[in-house]
Design an enzyme around this catalytic site. Sequence first.
Site, PDB file in Angstrom:
ATOM      1  CD  GLU A 257       6.052 -18.274   9.346  1.00 29.76           C
ATOM      2  OE1 GLU A 257       7.229 -17.917   9.413  1.00 29.76           O
ATOM      3  OE2 GLU A 257       5.447 -18.996  10.079  1.00 29.76           O
TER       4      GLU A 257
ATOM      5  CG  HIS B  36       5.408 -24.872  15.551  1.00 30.51           C
ATOM      6  ND1 HIS B  36       6.344 -25.788  14.886  1.00 30.51           N
ATOM      7  CD2 HIS B  36       5.676 -23.645  14.963  1.00 30.51           C
ATOM      8  CE1 HIS B  36       6.909 -25.611  13.966  1.00 30.51           C
ATOM      9  NE2 HIS B  36       6.745 -24.080  13.853  1.00 30.51           N
TER      10      HIS B  36
ATOM     11  CG  HIS C 235       7.208 -26.529   5.032  1.00 30.96           C
ATOM     12  ND1 HIS C 235       6.089 -25.752   5.083  1.00 30.96           N
ATOM     13  CD2 HIS C 235       8.084 -26.047   4.222  1.00 30.96           C
ATOM     14  CE1 HIS C 235       6.590 -24.497   4.305  1.00 30.96           C
ATOM     15  NE2 HIS C 235       7.649 -24.694   3.798  1.00 30.96           N
TER      16      HIS C 235
ATOM     17  CG  HIS D 238       2.783 -23.161  12.945  1.00 30.61           C
ATOM     18  ND1 HIS D 238       2.912 -22.132  13.842  1.00 30.61           N
ATOM     19  CD2 HIS D 238       3.755 -22.985  12.285  1.00 30.61           C
ATOM     20  CE1 HIS D 238       3.875 -21.306  13.678  1.00 30.61           C
ATOM     21  NE2 HIS D 238       4.451 -21.692  12.296  1.00 30.61           N
TER      22      HIS D 238
ATOM     23  CD  GLU E 273       5.185 -21.438   8.535  1.00 33.74           C
ATOM     24  OE1 GLU E 273       6.248 -21.582   8.133  1.00 33.74           O
ATOM     25  OE2 GLU E 273       4.694 -21.494   9.689  1.00 33.74           O
TER      26      GLU E 273
ATOM     27  CG  ASP F  35      11.103 -18.551   9.620  1.00 34.79           C
ATOM     28  OD1 ASP F  35      10.369 -17.810  10.456  1.00 34.79           O
ATOM     29  OD2 ASP F  35      10.578 -19.775   9.627  1.00 34.79           O
TER      30      ASP F  35
ATOM     31  CG  ASP G 228       6.637 -18.163  12.812  1.00 33.04           C
ATOM     32  OD1 ASP G 228       7.646 -17.940  12.022  1.00 33.04           O
ATOM     33  OD2 ASP G 228       6.143 -19.231  12.716  1.00 33.04           O
TER      34      ASP G 228
ATOM     35  NE  ARG H   8       9.571 -20.611   5.972  1.00 39.65           N
ATOM     36  CZ  ARG H   8      10.912 -21.206   6.099  1.00 39.65           C
ATOM     37  NH1 ARG H   8      10.881 -22.169   5.218  1.00 39.65           N
ATOM     38  NH2 ARG H   8      11.718 -20.796   6.742  1.00 39.65           N
TER      39      ARG H   8
ATOM     40  CG  HIS I  99      13.983 -26.809  11.336  1.00 38.04           C
ATOM     41  ND1 HIS I  99      13.596 -27.788  11.837  1.00 38.04           N
ATOM     42  CD2 HIS I  99      12.908 -26.198  10.863  1.00 38.04           C
ATOM     43  CE1 HIS I  99      12.253 -27.742  11.888  1.00 38.04           C
ATOM     44  NE2 HIS I  99      11.752 -26.626  11.207  1.00 38.04           N
TER      45      HIS I  99
ATOM     46  CE1 TYR J 182      11.734 -23.372   2.044  1.00 38.16           C
ATOM     47  CE2 TYR J 182       9.801 -24.843   1.338  1.00 38.16           C
ATOM     48  CZ  TYR J 182      10.320 -23.753   2.035  1.00 38.16           C
ATOM     49  OH  TYR J 182       9.571 -23.106   3.094  1.00 38.16           O
TER      50      TYR J 182
ATOM     51  CG  ASP K 255      28.980 -23.004  37.402  1.00 31.49           C
ATOM     52  OD1 ASP K 255      28.293 -23.896  38.062  1.00 31.49           O
ATOM     53  OD2 ASP K 255      30.193 -22.955  38.124  1.00 31.49           O
TER      54      ASP K 255
HETATM   55  N1  GLY Z   1       9.844 -20.149  12.348  1.00 29.80           N
HETATM   56  C1  GLY Z   1       9.100 -21.506  12.547  1.00 29.80           C
HETATM   57  C2  GLY Z   1       8.043 -21.721  11.593  1.00 29.80           C
HETATM   58  O1  GLY Z   1       7.909 -21.021  10.788  1.00 29.80           O
HETATM   59  O2  GLY Z   1       7.274 -22.514  11.844  1.00 29.80           O
HETATM   60 MN    MN Z   2       5.673 -20.703  11.168  1.00 28.55          MN
HETATM   61 MN    MN Z   3       8.529 -18.880  10.873  1.00 29.73          MN
END
Ligand code: GLY
Ligand code: MN
Ligand code: MN
Length: 440
Positions: free
Chosen positions: A413, A360, A349, A353, A383, A258, A270, A411, A241, A387, A36
Amino acid sequence: MIDQRIFSRRRDLFLDQLDGKAAVIPAASLVTHHEDCDYPFRQNSDFWYLTGFDEPDAVALFLSHRPEGERFVLFVLPKEPGIEVWNGFRWGIEGAMNRFGAEIAHPLEELPNLIGTYLKGAEGISFRVGRHPKVEPLVLNFWAEQLDKMQRSGSAPKSLEAPCPILHQLRLRKEMCELERMREAARISAEAHELARQMVRPGMNERQIQAVIEQHFLAQGARGPAYNSIVAGGDNACVLHYTSNNSSLCDGDLLLIDAGCSLFDYYNGDITRTFPVNGCFTGEQYALYEVVLAAQEAAIESVLPGENAEIVHLKAVRVLVEGLVELGLLQGNVDSLIEQGAYEHLYMHRTGHWLGLDVHDVGAYRLGEYPVELEPGMVLTVEPGLYVSDRIPVPDGQPAIHDRWKGIGIRIEDDVVVGEIKPEILTAKAMKSVDEMQRK
Ligand code: GLY
Ligand code: MN
Ligand code: MN
């Protein structure tokens, strides 16, 4: 908010490129969270880009094979006071035409009966298969019937093709009004990071910092977080993540955040920033932070027309690898280390993006063999990170990592617009120099 004339112009551009074909673009549906209860509604970005209509389950038809005045048709949930009293306002049929520029609008329940009438005569059908389970059978059945009758009728749509190549190329190059909205999303997101850094103290919980950030998003008029905020102290930052955000922040650890907001018209920020919980870097943290910052600044410098996302990534990788060799965390020739990917236990990574209506965002990075060249108005994140943990084994031939480095995740970004002469950093209001990250 984006003016209705902008949506109308986008529809004209899309229709021009459809070149005799008909496109079927469905809106998103509500998604059940638990019995619901639904998740907050999130419109499909392609549908939004062309209509600015923010209700679930609608379907837009773009009919380039039909005469002016019949080319943009909306099927929408009709007005129903008995339902609106529970779930809120609907624009209905009149609103779809008067407010959102549909040349003709119908109740959604008419779609199965009318879709064939509208699609008939199209040279092809533009529809994304695999994503819209309620609409897909209607499109495929229509096409199958037309093919069955083709021997006698002499015509049928010849192809079913994806709308993405046309639409996503349009979305990749941001208009001036979109850049304005992205500046606003970046401003709110950057301010939230500043607030978070100023308030963090050892002993606080990650969740308290998340609350400050997301409170700022809402208070500043954003819809909310653009994605699940990552508020990761110490070793949690090495989980890319991480979204549990439920640990205590320890004296001596770094905090990686982030987080970015999404505006009511879905443009997103972002941003990632990393800083010491107690206001003072350890030697190892300081050394790695400097490497990541240098990599990020070098990569941002290459966000220029004629370059491409791969070049931006490789710039960052080179500076990271050079720094890691200098610190003794990698050993060997820099070119060979890059070629072999011998750094991937520390940087696993890509460096960025596209960013826009989706975090993304859509748009190709390569067309066949060729990387897509950056052009003014494209927006991407930059970014890089490092790590250091035990999660990925050290590759053969590389040095074991001393415990003093472990549990450091960094990181940085920013959101960057490709400028004619130099990149525009939308998120520059979030500080990032080594000094600014420390409390005196
Ligand atoms: N927050 C998602 C990324 O940095 O791609
Ligand atoms: Mn990002
Ligand atoms: Mn990000």
